[in-house]
Design a protein around this motif. Structure first.
Motif, PDB file in Angstrom:
ATOM      1  N   TYR A   1     -16.565  50.496  27.778  1.00  0.00           N
ATOM      2  CA  TYR A   1     -17.601  49.790  27.030  1.00  0.00           C
ATOM      3  C   TYR A   1     -17.052  49.141  25.760  1.00  0.00           C
ATOM      4  O   TYR A   1     -17.689  49.159  24.714  1.00  0.00           O
ATOM      5  N   ALA A   2     -15.875  48.530  25.848  1.00  0.00           N
ATOM      6  CA  ALA A   2     -15.314  47.815  24.710  1.00  0.00           C
ATOM      7  C   ALA A   2     -15.471  46.320  24.920  1.00  0.00           C
ATOM      8  O   ALA A   2     -15.566  45.835  26.054  1.00  0.00           O
ATOM      9  N   ARG A   3     -15.465  45.595  23.804  1.00  0.00           N
ATOM     10  CA  ARG A   3     -15.535  44.141  23.875  1.00  0.00           C
ATOM     11  C   ARG A   3     -14.453  43.538  22.998  1.00  0.00           C
ATOM     12  O   ARG A   3     -14.434  43.767  21.782  1.00  0.00           O
ATOM     13  N   LEU A   4     -13.557  42.793  23.636  1.00  0.00           N
ATOM     14  CA  LEU A   4     -12.521  42.066  22.902  1.00  0.00           C
ATOM     15  C   LEU A   4     -12.826  40.582  22.972  1.00  0.00           C
ATOM     16  O   LEU A   4     -12.826  39.991  24.046  1.00  0.00           O
ATOM     17  N   ARG A   5     -13.087  39.992  21.802  1.00  0.00           N
ATOM     18  CA  ARG A   5     -13.454  38.588  21.724  1.00  0.00           C
ATOM     19  C   ARG A   5     -12.244  37.738  21.348  1.00  0.00           C
ATOM     20  O   ARG A   5     -11.174  38.263  21.043  1.00  0.00           O
ATOM     21  N   PRO A   6     -12.390  36.403  21.361  1.00  0.00           N
ATOM     22  CA  PRO A   6     -11.236  35.541  21.098  1.00  0.00           C
ATOM     23  C   PRO A   6     -10.515  35.881  19.804  1.00  0.00           C
ATOM     24  O   PRO A   6     -11.131  36.100  18.754  1.00  0.00           O
ATOM     25  N   GLY A   7      -9.187  35.908  19.905  1.00  0.00           N
ATOM     26  CA  GLY A   7      -8.349  36.220  18.760  1.00  0.00           C
ATOM     27  C   GLY A   7      -8.034  37.688  18.611  1.00  0.00           C
ATOM     28  O   GLY A   7      -7.296  38.075  17.689  1.00  0.00           O
ATOM     29  N   ALA A   8      -8.554  38.532  19.491  1.00  0.00           N
ATOM     30  CA  ALA A   8      -8.240  39.960  19.433  1.00  0.00           C
ATOM     31  C   ALA A   8      -6.830  40.179  19.973  1.00  0.00           C
ATOM     32  O   ALA A   8      -6.483  39.713  21.058  1.00  0.00           O
ATOM     33  N   VAL A   9      -6.021  40.903  19.213  1.00  0.00           N
ATOM     34  CA  VAL A   9      -4.652  41.231  19.618  1.00  0.00           C
ATOM     35  C   VAL A   9      -4.435  42.728  19.437  1.00  0.00           C
ATOM     36  O   VAL A   9      -4.587  43.252  18.334  1.00  0.00           O
ATOM     37  N   MET A  10      -4.084  43.389  20.524  1.00  0.00           N
ATOM     38  CA  MET A  10      -3.745  44.802  20.462  1.00  0.00           C
ATOM     39  C   MET A  10      -2.246  44.945  20.685  1.00  0.00           C
ATOM     40  O   MET A  10      -1.733  44.562  21.731  1.00  0.00           O
ATOM     41  N   GLU A  11      -1.557  45.489  19.688  1.00  0.00           N
ATOM     42  CA  GLU A  11      -0.117  45.658  19.822  1.00  0.00           C
ATOM     43  C   GLU A  11       0.196  46.959  20.567  1.00  0.00           C
ATOM     44  O   GLU A  11      -0.687  47.771  20.844  1.00  0.00           O
ATOM     45  N   LYS A  12       1.440  47.151  20.907  1.00  0.00           N
ATOM     46  CA  LYS A  12       1.884  48.225  21.791  1.00  0.00           C
ATOM     47  C   LYS A  12       1.254  49.574  21.439  1.00  0.00           C
ATOM     48  O   LYS A  12       1.231  49.993  20.281  1.00  0.00           O
ATOM     49  N   ASP A  13       0.729  50.233  22.476  1.00  0.00           N
ATOM     50  CA  ASP A  13       0.196  51.606  22.388  1.00  0.00           C
ATOM     51  C   ASP A  13      -0.993  51.760  21.444  1.00  0.00           C
ATOM     52  O   ASP A  13      -1.325  52.866  21.028  1.00  0.00           O
ATOM     53  N   SER A  14      -1.637  50.671  21.093  1.00  0.00           N
ATOM     54  CA  SER A  14      -2.860  50.801  20.291  1.00  0.00           C
ATOM     55  C   SER A  14      -4.034  51.128  21.206  1.00  0.00           C
ATOM     56  O   SER A  14      -3.943  51.043  22.429  1.00  0.00           O
ATOM     57  N   PHE A  15      -5.160  51.512  20.589  1.00  0.00           N
ATOM     58  CA  PHE A  15      -6.272  52.063  21.376  1.00  0.00           C
ATOM     59  C   PHE A  15      -7.598  51.650  20.764  1.00  0.00           C
ATOM     60  O   PHE A  15      -7.809  51.770  19.554  1.00  0.00           O
ATOM     61  N   VAL A  16      -8.502  51.146  21.619  1.00  0.00           N
ATOM     62  CA  VAL A  16      -9.908  51.000  21.216  1.00  0.00           C
ATOM     63  C   VAL A  16     -10.752  51.726  22.249  1.00  0.00           C
ATOM     64  O   VAL A  16     -10.494  51.636  23.451  1.00  0.00           O
ATOM     65  N   GLY A  17     -11.748  52.456  21.781  1.00  0.00           N
ATOM     66  CA  GLY A  17     -12.568  53.259  22.677  1.00  0.00           C
ATOM     67  C   GLY A  17     -13.931  52.658  22.916  1.00  0.00           C
ATOM     68  O   GLY A  17     -14.134  51.449  22.822  1.00  0.00           O
ATOM     69  N   ASN A  18     -14.887  53.525  23.201  1.00  0.00           N
ATOM     70  CA  ASN A  18     -16.209  53.070  23.605  1.00  0.00           C
ATOM     71  C   ASN A  18     -16.959  52.396  22.454  1.00  0.00           C
ATOM     72  O   ASN A  18     -16.936  52.845  21.313  1.00  0.00           O
ATOM     73  N   PHE A  19     -17.602  51.293  22.806  1.00  0.00           N
ATOM     74  CA  PHE A  19     -18.444  50.529  21.883  1.00  0.00           C
ATOM     75  C   PHE A  19     -17.675  50.076  20.644  1.00  0.00           C
ATOM     76  O   PHE A  19     -18.194  50.109  19.527  1.00  0.00           O
ATOM     77  N   VAL A  20     -16.445  49.626  20.864  1.00  0.00           N
ATOM     78  CA  VAL A  20     -15.650  48.984  19.817  1.00  0.00           C
ATOM     79  C   VAL A  20     -15.578  47.495  20.132  1.00  0.00           C
ATOM     80  O   VAL A  20     -15.350  47.100  21.277  1.00  0.00           O
ATOM     81  N   GLU A  21     -15.796  46.675  19.117  1.00  0.00           N
ATOM     82  CA  GLU A  21     -15.715  45.224  19.267  1.00  0.00           C
ATOM     83  C   GLU A  21     -14.649  44.687  18.324  1.00  0.00           C
ATOM     84  O   GLU A  21     -14.613  45.049  17.142  1.00  0.00           O
ATOM     85  N   MET A  22     -13.778  43.834  18.867  1.00  0.00           N
ATOM     86  CA  MET A  22     -12.770  43.156  18.058  1.00  0.00           C
ATOM     87  C   MET A  22     -12.943  41.649  18.194  1.00  0.00           C
ATOM     88  O   MET A  22     -13.182  41.145  19.292  1.00  0.00           O
ATOM     89  N   LYS A  23     -12.786  40.952  17.068  1.00  0.00           N
ATOM     90  CA  LYS A  23     -12.838  39.488  17.073  1.00  0.00           C
ATOM     91  C   LYS A  23     -11.852  38.976  16.038  1.00  0.00           C
ATOM     92  O   LYS A  23     -11.933  39.348  14.862  1.00  0.00           O
ATOM     93  N   LYS A  24     -10.895  38.148  16.460  1.00  0.00           N
ATOM     94  CA  LYS A  24      -9.903  37.574  15.553  1.00  0.00           C
ATOM     95  C   LYS A  24      -9.298  38.667  14.673  1.00  0.00           C
ATOM     96  O   LYS A  24      -9.234  38.546  13.452  1.00  0.00           O
ATOM     97  N   ALA A  25      -8.857  39.713  15.342  1.00  0.00           N
ATOM     98  CA  ALA A  25      -8.313  40.863  14.639  1.00  0.00           C
ATOM     99  C   ALA A  25      -7.070  41.354  15.354  1.00  0.00           C
ATOM    100  O   ALA A  25      -6.964  41.285  16.581  1.00  0.00           O
ATOM    101  N   VAL A  26      -6.118  41.885  14.576  1.00  0.00           N
ATOM    102  CA  VAL A  26      -4.886  42.447  15.116  1.00  0.00           C
ATOM    103  C   VAL A  26      -4.886  43.945  14.862  1.00  0.00           C
ATOM    104  O   VAL A  26      -5.046  44.389  13.724  1.00  0.00           O
ATOM    105  N   LEU A  27      -4.712  44.712  15.934  1.00  0.00           N
ATOM    106  CA  LEU A  27      -4.616  46.163  15.832  1.00  0.00           C
ATOM    107  C   LEU A  27      -3.151  46.531  16.040  1.00  0.00           C
ATOM    108  O   LEU A  27      -2.602  46.342  17.127  1.00  0.00           O
ATOM    109  N   GLY A  28      -2.523  47.051  14.989  1.00  0.00           N
ATOM    110  CA  GLY A  28      -1.087  47.276  15.011  1.00  0.00           C
ATOM    111  C   GLY A  28      -0.644  48.361  15.970  1.00  0.00           C
ATOM    112  O   GLY A  28      -1.454  49.123  16.522  1.00  0.00           O
TER     113      GLY A  28
END
Length: 455
Positions: free
Chosen positions: A317-344
């Motif tokens: 139940y995650a939503r990744l919108r345009p510009g979302a970048v997840m770098e190696k071994d990063s994690f987003v769980g349930n009901f997390v939304e990313m937009k134009k964001a970098v997760l290191g």
């Protein structure tokens, strides 16, 4: 195909598409996130044509806006049949003397290899005046028939209504797609008449005219009838989408991805999956998604315009919108939304979080309920969270703001000023304690309830 061969693509898209019952032009209806017309244009572009001309009519403004400067257009008005439509492209092609490949905007999945085969056949030793793309469906229905010998040389093209029993028994059908040398094409079209029940100028008539002149005309037969399926209604659009999705699921599994419930996963035209990616049920990939090897996309997640790095985990139940970048071994769980964001690298946001216009450093932890407050109603602002920072649950980070490396934001804080590296920031109202107040409140309310049981 010879690298020195020159050809022009003429794409017919002048029809009204009334069976779609839509204000959107028929060929602009999307399949897997890209319009029918642009699916076809992408295949044509892979062969590097000298010219592309789209014949337009109804919905001309929509088509010209969608095409931009990627192709020229010419107007067919009034619309007097397919032969008449192709003639309108003559003015745009001028004295071009190469080959002309004629296609239809509502037949979007013709493969580049099939186009090459048609152009190659046009330059065979018997020098055909025209090459027709034929197909052999399981049920030929009322398609026009192509009567040809074992070498593909055509003796007759005949509409179903005009065919005799022997001709109807032939299962080689006319797709409508053709190739011809420019000088042959224009000369033959000039001789096509409209003495028929519709009063129209039919493109296939050029074949019979050339045969009557003693010229050879030839058929190239596709081995996949779905390749030349026309799309004229919402039902046919849905069928084309379903077919495309089935093929993509098979493709990505063959490339090493695991789809737990393939029939529930939906791809876009440009989705990219690395090896050993696992996709759980009910996942939707919008346009612009790349997923690196070893990543897991968990159930009911929606991704669009996002890049997921090696070994990452997304959802459920995650939503990744345009510009979302997840770098190696990063994690987003349930009901997390990313937009134009970098997760290191190695950073995580486990649940109930919005990360917009943000950069989160490696190893940071984003607690449940955290929000980057990136919009003031007029402009967007950026949040920067340093490596290994810890953001406590139910925090609001009011951008523009920067949280330093190894900093801690206490749960329930609203942070509107920068937090230095290694600092702890707690922004809460003072806790008020009233001993015995709750007991007195309950006693009073119980008495009122007893006095007014129906209230």
């Amino acid at each position: 195909m010879s690298q020195t061969r020159h050809f022009a693509a003429v794409i017919l898209a002048a029809g009204k598409g009334t069976r779609m019952k839509s204000n959107l032009h028929k060929v602009l209806h999307p399949i897997a996130g890209r319009s029918m017309l642009h699916h076809l244009m992408a295949s044509v572009d892979s062969l590097e044509p000298d010219h592309k001309v789209v014949v337009v009519g109804a919905g001309r403004d929509q088509l010209e806006k969608a095409l931009g400067d990627s192709a020229r257009t010419c107007l067919q008005e009034p619309q007097l049949g397919t032969g008449h439509a192709v003639q309108q492209a003559h003015g745009e092609l001028g004295d071009f003397s190469g080959d002309v490949l004629i296609m239809y905007g509502d037949v979007p999945f013709v493969r580049p290899a099939t186009m090459e085969a048609m152009l190659d056949r046009l330059h065979a030793e018997d020098a055909p005046a025209c090459v027709v793309l034929a197909f052999e469906p399981e049920d030929p229905l009322a398609y026009g028939r192509v009567i040809a010998d074992d070498d593909g040389r055509i003796s007759k093209m005949v509409e179903f209504k005009d065919a005799d029993e022997g001709e109807r028994a032939c299962h080689m059908c006319n797709s409508g797609l053709m190739a011809a040398k420019a000088e042959d094409l224009w000369a033959l079209l000039d001789r096509v008449g409209n003495e028929n029940s519709q009063g129209e100028y039919y493109l296939p008539d050029i074949v019979n005219i050339a045969i009557a002149d003693g010229r050879v005309c030839a058929a190239v037969t596709t081995d996949d009838a779905n390749e030349v399926a026309g799309i004229n209604s919402r039902g046919e659009l849905a069928a084309a989408e379903a077919q495309w999705q089935r093929e993509q699921r098979d493709h990505w599994m063959a490339e090493g991805a695991t789809l737990r419930a393939p029939e529930t996963v939906f791809f876009s035209y440009d989705t990219e999956l690395g090896p050993d990616v696992t996709v759980e049920p009910n996942v939707v990939f919008g346009p612009g998604v790349k997923v690196a090897s070893g990543a897991t996309i968990r159930a009911f997640s929606h991704l669009e315009g996002a890049t997921v790095g090696e070994g990452c985990s997304v959802g459920p139940y995650a939503r990744l919108r345009p510009g979302a970048v997840m770098e190696k071994d990063s994690f987003v769980g349930n009901f997390v939304e990313m937009k134009k964001a970098v997760l290191g690298e190695g950073a995580k946001a486990s649940h109930l979080t919005y990360l917009g216009d943000a950069v989160i450093g490696a190893g940071a932890n984003i607690g449940a309920g955290t929000i980057t407050c990136n919009y003031d109603g007029y402009f967007k602002y950026k949040t920067v969270i340093g490596p290994r920072a810890f953001i406590g649950s139910n925090s609001a980070l009011v951008a523009p703001v920067e949280i330093g490396a190894d900093a801690i934001v206490a749960a329930g804080s609203t942070v509107s000023r920068d937090v230095a590296a290694g600092e702890m920031r707690m922004v809460r109202a003072e806790q008020l304690v009233k001993p015995g107040w709750a007991d007195r409140f309950h006693d009073t309310m119980k008495k009122k309830k007893a006095a007014n049981p129906k209230n």
